[in-house]
Every structure is written in C-alpha cells, then in structure tokens.
Write an enzyme that holds these catalytic residues in place. Structure first.
Site, PDB file in Angstrom:
ATOM      1  N   SER A 148     113.380 103.492   6.437  1.00 35.02           N
ATOM      2  CA  SER A 148     114.036 102.517   7.312  1.00 35.02           C
ATOM      3  C   SER A 148     113.079 101.777   8.219  1.00 35.02           C
ATOM      4  CB  SER A 148     115.072 103.224   8.174  1.00 35.02           C
ATOM      5  OG  SER A 148     116.015 103.867   7.343  1.00 35.02           O
ATOM      6  N   HIS A 173     129.541 102.828  10.664  1.00 35.98           N
ATOM      7  CA  HIS A 173     129.149 102.305  11.971  1.00 35.98           C
ATOM      8  C   HIS A 173     130.148 101.324  12.532  1.00 35.98           C
ATOM      9  CE1 HIS A 173     125.090 103.673  10.593  1.00 35.98           C
ATOM     10  NE2 HIS A 173     125.024 104.026  11.863  1.00 35.98           N
ATOM     11  N   CYS A 221     121.678 100.956  10.413  1.00 34.37           N
ATOM     12  CA  CYS A 221     122.819 100.944   9.505  1.00 34.37           C
ATOM     13  C   CYS A 221     122.401 100.415   8.138  1.00 34.37           C
ATOM     14  CB  CYS A 221     123.938 100.060  10.063  1.00 34.37           C
ATOM     15  SG  CYS A 221     125.320  99.924   8.918  1.00 34.37           S
TER      16      CYS A 221
END
Lengths: 680, 371
Positions: free
Chosen positions: A335, A377, A390
């Site tokens: 990420s 989320h 997310c």
C-alpha cells in the site's frame, strides 16, 4: 715442436749423461716457466675482462644483492560521514602474514604460530586451508591486532620460521562494525585473479588489502594511496643491516559520504532482531543520510580473512546477512504506492472529493476483490483512501484511469529506476504495464492486473531505496535524485510537474495516516513541534491458504513497509523502512518513528533504543559476537570452507535474491485477498 | 754488497722476501676486512702463523744437502704413515677425517705430502743413473711413490689435494727428463679415465661442482652460487675497487668463504683490477725467483727439489685464481700467503724454506768449488 721432440728422443735413445739431462732440464723448465707465465697472463686478462668489460653487469648484481627494496603498504584513505566522522579508518597494529612459498616446514611452522598466537582449532584449520589453497607468492594473513608480547615472541623465533612475516602496520577499522557492513563493504588480501588482472607488486605485499565489497571496492583506486618504499641493506641470510632510504607512503584520499554516521548506526541498531532496511534521505539535496541493512556482518572481522565458522553462520542464516537489502532486496511495495497512485489519479483529473462506497470488496469481472477491512470503509474519498488505505477506492478508480498513467507516475517517482550512485550494483525491480506484460509473459493485461498493481502487489517490485526516493518526490514535488558522495553542486531539483495543490493534498492525507484517523497512529513522533507523514504497506509473501501472514513460519509472514517524510508541511527528511517478514506494517513504522525522532532529538531517540536493546540483549555488534561464539561452539570445525573467491561469497546470495525476485509473489488472481491492515 | 748492511742480512734473498712480506701484509689487510674490519679472528693469526713458519723456514735453510737427501725417504714414509693413520682413524671413528689432532696443531698429513712427494722424487731421480732415465726403472718406482699418497688422499676424499700431489710429482718427473711420449700417453690415458672417473669415481657434490663450473648460471642459488658470487665480487670491483673495508659482497656474506678459498675475490672487490694485477705480479716475482734458484743450482737433486717446490706453489695459485674467476671448478684450494688457514701456510712455507735452503746451497757451491 715435433722437430724438437724427435731430436730429444734421439738424444735419449743414445747414451744419456748427466750433462744431457741438465740440458733437457733447462729446456723443459723453460717450457714450464712459459706455461706458468701464460697462465698468469691469462688470469690477468680474465680478471681485466670481468672487472672492466663486465664491470657494469656485476656492479648491478652486487647492488641487487646488497639492496633490498620493500614496499610499505599505503594507509588507506578514510571513509567519512557527512560530518567528517570516520566510518572506516585505520588502526595501527601488529600483524603476522606467511608467504607459503618460502615456508620450509609448513606443519611445524603452523604449529609454532598456533602456539605463540594461541589460535584455536577452527582457526588452525582455516589457516591450513588458506595456506594450501593460496598460490605460493601471495601472503596469507595469520593474525592482526596482536599484542606486543605475541609480536615480540614471534619476532625472536623468526630464524626458525622462514616465510613468516611479522610487521607493524595498519589495519582497517570500522568503528560501527555491522552497521556499515553492507554500505561500506570490507577489505581483504588480493586474490590470485585480482593480482593477475593488476600486476601491481603492491597487491602481494604482506599486509596490503584491497576493497572487496561495497564502497571499499567501488572507490578502491581513490582510497589506495601511493605505497612507500624502504631500501635496506641486507645480508645474504636476509638480516637487515641498515636502512638506506625510506620514502613515506602517501595515504589514500578520503571519500566523504552524505551518510550521517550516527543515524546510520542508530537505524541499524533499531532494526533490532528483525531483518530489514532503513533508508533516510535529505529531500532538499538528495543526500542519503542512512542506508542501513540488517542483519549484517562485521566488516572488522572480515578484514582479517573470513573464518569458515563465521561464513557458515552467515550463510545458513535465513535472514541473509550477506545481502545488502537496501539495494538488492526487492519487495512488493504494497500500500505504500497508494499516495503515488493518488497523484496519478489527480494528474488524470480525478476530483479528490469524488467518493466510492466501500463495502469490503469490489467485483472485478467475475471475481470479488476484497478490501483489507472486511467490514468496509463506507464512503471513501481520496484522502480517506490514503489514510485508511482503502483498497476498494483504488480498485475502482484505477480501472477508470487505466494502468499506463499509473505506471508512468510510478516511474516518475523513481520506481523501477536505477539511480546514479557509486555502488557496485542495484536491483531495480519492476513497474508493470500492459506492454511489459505482453513482452515478458506474452499475455494481455487484464483488469485484475491493474487492481493488483494499484495496491502494490502482483508484478510490482521495488527496493527500499526506490521507496525512499518515491517518498521524497511525493513530499517535495521535485525530481529528487539520491546521492551518496558529499559535496558538489547543490542546484535545486527540477520540479516533478506536480501541481502544488496535489502535493499539499497528498501530504495532508499522509500526515493523517500518522497524526489523524489513519492506519499508523502509533508512528506519531514523541516531539511537540514536528509532525511526520507516512504511508503503511503490507506485502504478502505467500497465498492466504499457506499462511495468515502474521504468525507461523517466519518465511511466510508478510513484509512490513513504511514510507515517511517529516516535517509533513515542509518536508526535510524522507525515507522508507522495510522489514522482511515482519508480519505487517506494524513492524516497520515504529522504526521509522524512532529514526525520525533521533534525527530531531537524538537524546529522546537513544532512550527509546536503549530500552529496546535491553530486551534484545545488547547492540547489534554484541549480539553478533555472542551468536558467533555460540555457533562456533556448536559447529566446531565441521563447517564448509569459505569460497576461495570473495565474489562467490556474495554472488550466491545475490543469485538467490534475484531468482526469488523473478517469481511473482503469487498468481495475480490470488492477490484479490489483500491483507493490508491497521495494527493496533 | 753495501758495507752498511751487515752481511747476514744482506745475504738473504730479498728479491723474494720483500714481495712475500708485501703479499702476506696485503693478505692480512684483506683478512682484516673479511672479518668486518677486525684484526681477529683472521688477520692476527695469519700474521702470527707467518712469523712462526718463517722462523721454521729459516731453520730449514740451515739444513745441509746431505741431511736432506738422507731424510727424503724416511720423511716421505712418515707422512705416508700419517696418511694411513688418518684413514684408519676415520675408519674407526666412522666418518671421513683429514687431520691428526696433535694437541697444539691440527695437522693435515695430505698437506705435508705435497712437499714430501717433491722431495722424495727429487731424491729418487738424483740417485737414478742418467742412463736409466728412459727405462721402466725410472717410471715404476716413481709411479708407486706418487700413486700411494694419491690413493690415500682420494679416499678422504680430497680431490684438490690429490691433484696437487699429482701435479708436483709429474712436474718433477717431467723435469727429470723422462721421455715425452710417456707424458703424451699419460695425457691420453687421463682423457680416457677422466669421464669414467667423473661418472663412477666422484662423489655427487664433486660431480655437481664440475657441472656447475661448466655452467654456473644453471643453478645460481645452489651449487653455482659460489662461482657466481665470486665473479660478482671481482667484477663489481672495477679498476680500483670499492675501497678498503667497503666490499659489500664479503661484508654481507654473499661471498662464501671470503677469508679462505675466495680471499682473492674479497681482495678484488675492494682493491679492484689494480690490486688483482699486483697480487698476480707478486706471485710471478716469487715464482720467478724460485725458478731462478732452481736454474742456478748445479746439482740435480737441488734443481728438481726447487723446481718441484715452485710447481707446488704455482699449482695452488693457478687453481685458486682460476677457480675464483670461474675458469676452474670449485675444488677447495686456498690462495698461498693470503688465505686464512694454518695447513696451507705450513705447506707453502715449507716450499719457500726449501727454496731458501737451495738458494743457500747455491751460494755455497761456487765457494766450495773455488775452495
């Protein structure tokens, strides 16, 4: 002559008298006198020939007999950090080498050496091995850092020990030991191949060492210096009568790095029991302040010649202490790519306030790709997409924007790039795009490839240095180039064409990762006035069916990653932390937090480290020493020998690393199950 | 003679003695340098020995011809017996031995044999009727006299001394007037025997000396080392040498045996070609005087004795100088009057003493003729 002979015979055959005998005597004594005079003349001529005609030749030979020229190995140039503190210096010491060719009774001499220097069994075996394998003229180091007593004891026994060379000299000293092992490399005696390539007599001078790895090898010529020479008068047995002339050596030039020595040491020690790397750079100048890679080896002990026990220990370690993870460790960035991907979205005109609903997953084609947060989320805009990491937000918009703009942005941020650094080699990973996949795998790019790439999985691979460069480019919006050599032009870097409001938005969101409602709240700096921004990343190593990534065998745990910069609103420092198999980003960002704390407030940083080191059982160097002792005791002498060529030592681990990097972490479709997570 | 100089002094053969003193003095200086600039352990003993043996030579001078003739065979027999004794002791002691320990001096009988063989052959031929010179009776007894000591010395084994004995003996035989064809036959025989002796008779180390003499550079650090270093010492001296006490080859031990066999190289390194020519010239003067003594003698015994003694000294000088200059193999023969060593000094002073003795006989002979 014949006439006289026949006449003599005639005289003899007739009646011989005393008078004729006297006559014969006179003639013959004349002959003898003439022969004698002839021989005398011959000797005089011969001597004249030797002494006058051949005088020059023999004069030269007499001089070469009398005068012995020995090289004084030059002191190696120091390697300095940015504040002129030595990362590698020289230490005066007593040392002993042997030249196998000149030894008459190897076994006995090795025994005596072992006794005087109190070598243990393993060391003796190593020594024998090295002496047997070394070509005769190359010196083999027996020991350095001897005490004066040992040196003296050996010196008095020299007449019985031909081929043994004790001397005062300098040995390389790395004050911070393992902390700089991968960065600086180490030195060692030149191998036969190296001598063949560079027929410099210096290379076979006992006690002389050349750079074998890292910067020591890279800057060999600059660090080398000019050898001194000593002309001495020696007797036939080699005893030195007097010094005729001595030319001092010229020390090699120093190499000044941008590295901040204390920070490097701190970061290396802060990695602790984990296996990983920390890169910190100055965003304004590109100066690399820290390139720590642990676990490592102690270049001090390598410089004495690598012991087989030590080598076996390092080689068997699954945490590959012989690999420089900063440059040669390739990891899926996870990420940590999300801020970069966001920049790509912004560049393509995506409204940062546009939201997508995250219900815990997204259907792509006929497969559902899950968000790390099973519960979802809710509505997610770009900022939330970054600070909450997310996945669904990126799955959704990446498909709209397409892979090519994302890949272009990745490259603009330094991913997949090789930097112009004075290092021996860098592995630069992969930034996948449709053209790359077709070329490499012969298959069309699929929507799920985009989905995987956008969360830094699948084919995407990068090294920690690239992650740090990415962090600094996003933080500054400039084309920051890393550099390792201190000084030179400090022209401001070209703008990376990121509009200021894009940069501000991403910075803000990355700050929220740490200081806001983000995934790394624990990374907040314990300082009142400095806020750090960052982005977590968790890279999965094996499919979920094999391991949950957090527990189980170390090899199957997820990599933990974190990129950061500080202060968030006016970035000065940027960096990346990658912890191999740390079980998630939670292993990485506390290290980033402490390292950044140390940058701004060393005292506070040290306090944190000391507390941890108490738990771990000492500094990295202390632990390495203990580990070695335990290993040596257990292994005894039954360990494989060290490869004869130093290159092989590292080639093996490099080869393994490269092979591992070439295999995608898992089949792209498997990456649908993403395990990014918030820790605690 | 000048009346200022007392007659007993003026009588002495100064034409030989002055060059000899110069040579011994020069030798002492070279030995002083070979000891690294010290009088001990070479130079002082050298001078002391010379003084002692000169006194001995002086005493020898007083011997009458009849006494010497009388002592020739018993003397030879005594030295031969000592050679046998040495051989026997070596056999008992289980090793090769060359000397007898007489307490005050270690005596090498093989050295004494060099003048002894000359003496006994001179005695033999002076007693032989001239008419028998061409018969076997001139050859066989002399051959036995030479062969016995040669065999014994060869057993030691000492090739250099063996050849020296043979040389002295053969020169006396040559001068005694034996037919030339015998010598020609002997030379041919030697040429046939030499290769056989080389392959079967010589020790390994002796064989190596011969091969390295033929090609010293083949093994510069091994057996050829001596010759190579000696030539370096002589060659590096140049015309005038490196200066007294400045020879690096001898002082730094590159030159083996700088005080004995290779003393000439030690000298040549420091004194150069001029020193070398001076030494050769002085030897020439001494030997020429010796031949003149022999020539002046009216008596066959004295003639042969004197000439044989000259030949013995000459053999030493020639072989040693040829050896140090790389013209002969390393045989271990010292340079007379310069090399350190008692035995060779003794032998050479016996030769000098014999010559002085014959010289005295010569001086008396005309007088007695007139009387």
């Amino acid at each position: 002559m014949l006439g006289r002979k026949s006449r003599a015979r005639k005289a003899l055959s007739s009646q011989l008298t005393s008078a004729t005998l006297d006559n014969i005597y006179d003639r013959r004594s004349f002959v003898i006198a003439a022969v004698g005079a002839g021989i005398g003349t011959l000797l005089a001529v011969r001597m004249g020939y030797i002494a006058i005609a051949e005088n020059e030749k023999y004069r030269t030979e007499a001089e070469s007999n009398r005068v012995n020229l020995s090289l004084i190995p030059p002191r190696r140039g120091w390697i300095l950090d940015r504040n002129d503190a030595p990362l590698a210096s020289n230490r005066a010491d007593f040392r002993v080498d042997v030249i196998p060719e000149r030894m008459t009774d190897k076994e006995r001499e090795i025994e005596v050496l072992g006794e005087v220097l109190s070598l243990d069994r393993a060391q003796l075996i190593d020594l024998r091995e090295r002496i047997d394998q070394t070509r005769g003229f190359r010196p083999v180091e027996v020991g350095s850092g001897l005490s004066y007593e040992q040196f003296a004891a050996l010196s008095v026994r020299l007449p019985d020990l031909p081929g043994v060379v004790p001397q005062r000299g300098f040995s390389r000293f790395y004050p911070t030991g393992p902390s700089v092992g991968h960065l600086i490399g180490y030195v060692g005696p030149a191998s036969a191949e190296e001598y063949e390539a560079d027929r410099n007599p210096l290379l076979i001078t006992p006690g002389y060492k050349i750079g074998k790895d890292g910067l020591e090898k890279q800057f060999e010529q600059r660090l080398r210096g000019v050898p001194g020479a000593r002309r001495v008068e020696v007797t036939a047995s080699g005893r030195i009568v007097r010094d005729l002339e001595t030319r001092e050596d010229v020390q090699g030039e120093p190499v000044k790095l941008t590295i901040d020595g204390p920070l490097q040491d701190y970061a290396a020690r802060r990695i602790g029991l984990e296996s990983g790397s920390v890169v910190v750079m100055d965003c304004r100048t590109g100066d690399l302040l820290c390139m720590a890679s642990m676990p490592s080896f102690d270049p001090n002990s390598f410089s004495d010649g690598i012991g087989s026990v030590e080598y076996a220990m390092l080689r068997e370690d699954e945490r590959v202490p012989l690999r420089n993870k900063v440059l040669k460790g390739l990891y899926p960035p996870g990420s940590t790519v999300k801020p970069m991907v966001s920049m790509a979205f912004l560049r393509e005109g995506l409204d940062p306030e546009e939201t997508v609903y995250c219900g815990g997953g997204l259907r792509v084609g006929n497969r559902v790709f899950r968000c790390w947060k099973r519960g979802g989320h809710g509505h997610v805009n770009m900022a939330k997409g970054i600070y909450q990491s997310c996945d669904v937000y990126y799955y959704h918009f990446a498909q709209r924007i397409g892979m090519d703009p994302i890949a272009a942005m990745a490259r603009r941020c330094g991913m997949g790039q090789e930097f112009d650094l004075p290092v021996l080699s860098q592995f630069y990973g992969t930034v996948p795009d449709p053209a790359w996949k077709l070329r490499k795998h012969g298959r069309e790019w699929q929507a799920f490839d985009t989905v995987n790439a956008t969360i830094g999985q699948g084919y995407m691979l990068s090294n920690p240095l690239q992650l740090a460069v990415m962090a600094s480019r996003i933080a500054t919006g400039r084309h920051v180039q890393p550099r390792l050599l201190y000084g030179g032009a400090e022209a401001p870097f070209a703008s990376a064409d990121f509009p200021a409001e894009h940069v501000r938005l991403v910075r803000e969101a990355m700050s929220d990762v740490v200081n806001g409602p983000g995934t790394a709240g624990r990374a907040r700096l314990p300082l009142p006035d400095v806020l750090m921004a960052g982005k977590t990343g968790t890279a999965q190593v094996v499919s979920l069916s094999k391991s949950d990534g957090r527990s189980g065998p170390w090899k199957y745990r997820d990599h933990g990653l974190f990129i950061f910069f500080a202060p968030f609103d006016n970035p000065r420092y940027a960096g990346a932390v990658v912890i191999e198999h740390g079980g998630g980003s939670g292993a990485a960002y506390p290290i980033a937090r402490d390292v950044t704390t140390f940058l701004f407030d060393p005292t506070k940083g040290m306090e944190a480290l000391h507390a941890l080191e108490k738990q771990w059982g000492g500094t990295a160097q202390e632990r390495l020493t203990r580990k070695y002792a335990a290993y040596a005791e257990q292994a005894g002498a039954d360990v494989p020998p060290v490869p004869r060529r130093e290159e092989e030592i590292f080639d093996r681990v490099d080869a393994e690393a490269r092979a591992a990097a070439m295999v995608p972490v898992n089949e792209a479709t498997d990456a649908a199950i993403n395990r990014s997570q918030v820790d605690e | 003679m000048n009346s200022v100089v007392p007659a007993p002094i003026a009588r002495q053969p100064w034409g030989m003695l002055i060059p000899l003193f110069m040579l011994v003095g020069f030798g002492a200086m070279v030995l002083f340098s070979a000891a690294g600039g010290n009088w001990k352990p070479f130079a002082i003993p050298h001078l002391v020995r010379f003084a002692v043996f000169l006194a001995m030579a002086g005493v020898m001078t007083l011997f009458s011809r009849d006494l010497v003739r009388l002592l020739a065979y018993p003397g030879y027999a005594l030295v031969l017996a000592m050679l046998v004794a040495v051989e026997a002791m070596g056999f008992v002691g289980g090793g090769s031995q060359r000397w007898l320990d007489l307490g005050v001096i270690q005596l090498q009988p093989s050295e004494l044999m060099k003048p002894a063989i000359v003496l006994v052959l001179a005695r033999f031929y002076s007693g032989l009727p001239p008419s028998m010179t061409t018969s076997w009776r001139a050859l066989v007894p002399a051959g036995v006299l030479i062969a016995l000591p040669m065999g014994l010395v060869l057993l030691q084994p000492d090739l250099g001394t063996t050849l020296a004995i043979a040389f002295g003996g053969v020169v006396v035989m040559f001068l005694a007037g034996l037919p030339l064809r015998w010598f020609a036959a002997g030379a041919i025989g030697a040429m046939i025997v030499a290769p056989i002796a080389y392959f079967f008779g010589l020790h390994d180390y002796q064989r190596r000396r011969v091969t390295t003499f033929l090609d010293p550079e083949s093994d510069p650090l091994g057996a050829g080392y001596h010759i190579t270093q000696s030539k370096i010492a002589i060659g590096s001296g140049g015309l005038t040498g490196k200066g007294f006490n400045e020879g690096s080859q001898s002082h730094l031990n590159y030159l083996p045996e700088p005080h004995t066999d290779f003393v000439f190289a030690t000298m040549a390194e420091e004194w150069g070609l001029l020193g070398g020519l001076a030494v050769i010239l002085i030897f020439g003067l001494i030997l020429r005087w010796g031949l003149q003594v022999a020539h002046r003698s009216q008596d066959r015994f004295a003639k042969l004795l004197a000439a044989g003694m000259v030949a013995t000294i000459f053999f030493y000088v020639a072989i040693n100088l040829m050896m140090v200059m790389g013209l002969a193999p390393v045989v271990g023969i010292p340079l007379p009057f310069m090399s350190h060593g008692g035995s060779s000094m003794l032998t050479n002073m016996i030769c000098i003493g014999s010559l002085m003795m014959v010289n005295r006989w010569n001086r008396q002979a005309p007088q007695s003729r007139f009387r």
